[in-house]
Write an enzyme that holds these catalytic residues in place. Structure first.
Site, PDB file in Angstrom:
ATOM      1  N   TRP A 223       2.545  -6.304  -4.435  1.00  0.00           N
ATOM      2  CA  TRP A 223       3.096  -7.543  -3.865  1.00  0.00           C
ATOM      3  C   TRP A 223       2.554  -7.861  -2.486  1.00  0.00           C
ATOM      4  O   TRP A 223       2.890  -8.906  -1.928  1.00  0.00           O
ATOM      5  CB  TRP A 223       4.628  -7.452  -3.809  1.00  0.00           C
ATOM      6  CG  TRP A 223       5.285  -7.728  -5.116  1.00  0.00           C
ATOM      7  CD1 TRP A 223       4.660  -8.009  -6.310  1.00  0.00           C
ATOM      8  CD2 TRP A 223       6.691  -7.791  -5.371  1.00  0.00           C
ATOM      9  NE1 TRP A 223       5.598  -8.227  -7.279  1.00  0.00           N
ATOM     10  CE2 TRP A 223       6.849  -8.096  -6.732  1.00  0.00           C
ATOM     11  CE3 TRP A 223       7.830  -7.594  -4.578  1.00  0.00           C
ATOM     12  CZ2 TRP A 223       8.107  -8.227  -7.327  1.00  0.00           C
ATOM     13  CZ3 TRP A 223       9.075  -7.718  -5.163  1.00  0.00           C
ATOM     14  CH2 TRP A 223       9.209  -8.040  -6.524  1.00  0.00           C
ATOM     15  N   LYS A 224       1.793  -6.950  -1.894  1.00  0.00           N
ATOM     16  CA  LYS A 224       1.251  -7.190  -0.551  1.00  0.00           C
ATOM     17  C   LYS A 224       2.381  -7.650   0.385  1.00  0.00           C
ATOM     18  O   LYS A 224       3.506  -7.183   0.252  1.00  0.00           O
ATOM     19  CB  LYS A 224       0.105  -8.203  -0.622  1.00  0.00           C
ATOM     20  CG  LYS A 224      -0.907  -7.820  -1.713  1.00  0.00           C
ATOM     21  CD  LYS A 224      -2.183  -8.552  -1.652  1.00  0.00           C
ATOM     22  CE  LYS A 224      -3.090  -8.032  -2.765  1.00  0.00           C
ATOM     23  NZ  LYS A 224      -4.447  -8.517  -2.682  1.00  0.00           N
TER      24      LYS A 224
ATOM     25  N   HIS B 292      -5.913   0.938  -0.278  1.00  0.00           N
ATOM     26  CA  HIS B 292      -6.221  -0.425  -0.733  1.00  0.00           C
ATOM     27  C   HIS B 292      -7.284  -1.026   0.193  1.00  0.00           C
ATOM     28  O   HIS B 292      -7.295  -0.757   1.392  1.00  0.00           O
ATOM     29  CB  HIS B 292      -4.946  -1.272  -0.719  1.00  0.00           C
ATOM     30  CG  HIS B 292      -5.163  -2.607  -1.356  1.00  0.00           C
ATOM     31  ND1 HIS B 292      -5.713  -3.664  -0.680  1.00  0.00           N
ATOM     32  CD2 HIS B 292      -4.948  -3.039  -2.628  1.00  0.00           C
ATOM     33  CE1 HIS B 292      -5.821  -4.696  -1.508  1.00  0.00           C
ATOM     34  NE2 HIS B 292      -5.355  -4.343  -2.697  1.00  0.00           N
TER      35      HIS B 292
ATOM     36  N   GLU C 171      -7.567  -3.793   1.565  1.00  0.00           N
ATOM     37  CA  GLU C 171      -7.052  -4.506   2.747  1.00  0.00           C
ATOM     38  C   GLU C 171      -6.667  -3.517   3.844  1.00  0.00           C
ATOM     39  O   GLU C 171      -6.798  -3.806   5.030  1.00  0.00           O
ATOM     40  CB  GLU C 171      -5.868  -5.406   2.337  1.00  0.00           C
ATOM     41  CG  GLU C 171      -6.373  -6.616   1.563  1.00  0.00           C
ATOM     42  CD  GLU C 171      -5.405  -7.166   0.538  1.00  0.00           C
ATOM     43  OE1 GLU C 171      -4.199  -6.854   0.599  1.00  0.00           O
ATOM     44  OE2 GLU C 171      -5.872  -7.919  -0.345  1.00  0.00           O
TER      45      GLU C 171
ATOM     46  N   GLY D 245      -2.391  -8.248  -8.063  1.00  0.00           N
ATOM     47  CA  GLY D 245      -1.814  -8.768  -6.825  1.00  0.00           C
ATOM     48  C   GLY D 245      -1.089 -10.075  -7.095  1.00  0.00           C
ATOM     49  O   GLY D 245       0.057 -10.087  -7.550  1.00  0.00           O
ATOM     50  N   GLY D 246      -1.777 -11.182  -6.844  1.00  0.00           N
ATOM     51  CA  GLY D 246      -1.174 -12.519  -6.925  1.00  0.00           C
ATOM     52  C   GLY D 246      -0.342 -12.759  -8.176  1.00  0.00           C
ATOM     53  O   GLY D 246       0.788 -13.256  -8.091  1.00  0.00           O
TER      54      GLY D 246
END
Ligand code: PGA
Length: 244
Positions: free
Chosen positions: A5-6, A90, A92, A229-230
């Protein structure tokens, strides 16, 4: 089938997601399901999934058990709120927060010590792919971030191959590209941990996975699951990926 879900969703949004999502995947017996919300949503997510087939994971952890490390969270703390999984390395984290293969390994060892199951993310950047270095990058990330584990430790992890250029961009690796990268990684598993480990390990693909491309990705025998993710932020969309 894992969702990342970041930095999205509040606690009320988390609770609302699981009210919708849990019944949609209640019949899924073919896979394990994990969702990784932000730290502050973990307790609500664990509570909202109690007694279901959905496991909860964090998106990162620090390697010390406790101490003067302002802003950090330990594996033991994650375990104590009911986490089963944790994402490590990850892209990011590597790109914006200075994560290296060496710190990935430290976090993986800390996660295993806390009885959490790490999902270790590796993958090449666009310039690395274009320069023809994909294999070299994967070997380097594997050797330093994963290769130092014992066979028993390795059995507790999952690997996510996420080409950085495909994350959040709408560009998915072609099924052949994903399969090639997974084959390279699986061969490293065989060399470091043996044939049996290479056959039983799970290598997930991540990078713009959506309900409309899950079919061609998961059709690759090399792709054992996905890290989304999205498309994991919407209950119906992630359920259709899980249930495919
Ligand atoms: P994406 O993200 O599905 O939004 O591309 C994947 C990930 O970063 O794990």
């Amino acid at each position: 089938m894992a969702g990342n879900w970041k930095m999205y969703k509040t606690v009320p949004e988390t609770v609302a997601f699981f009210e919708k999502f849990n019944p949609l995947v209640a019949g899924a017996k073919h896979c394990e399901i994990a969702i990784c919300p932000t730290f502050v949503n973990l307790s609500a997510a664990v509570e909202a999934t109690a007694g279901t087939n959905v496991g909860i994971g964090a998106q990162n952890l620090y390697w010390a058990n406790e101490g003067a490390f302002t802003g950090e969270i330990s594996g033991e703390m994650l375990k104590s709120v009911g986490c089963q999984w944790v994402l490590v390395g990850h892209s990011e984290r590597r790109q914006y927060f200075g994560e290296t293969n060496e710190t990935v390994l430290k976090r993986v060892l800390a996660a295993l010590d806390a009885d959490l199951r790490p999902i270790i993310c590796i993958g090449e950047r666009l310039e690395e792919r274009e320069g023809g270095w994909t294999e070299a990058v994967l070997l380097e990330q594997f050797k330093h971030g994963i290769g130092g584990l014992s066979v028993d430790q390795f059995a507790q992890i999952a690997i996510a191959y996420e080409p950085v250029w495909a994350i959040g961009t709408g560009k998915t690796a072609t099924p052949a590209m994903a399969a090639d990268a997974h084959r390279i990684i699986r061969e490293q598993v065989r060399l470091h941990f043996g044939l049996e480990a290479s056959q039983s390990t799970r290598i997930l693909y991540g990078g713009s996975v959506k309900p409309d491309n899950i079919k061609i990705l998961i059709a690759q025998p090399e792709v054992d699951g996905v890290l989304v993710g999205g498309a994991s932020l919407d209950a119906v969309s992630f359920a259709s990926i899980v249930n495919f």
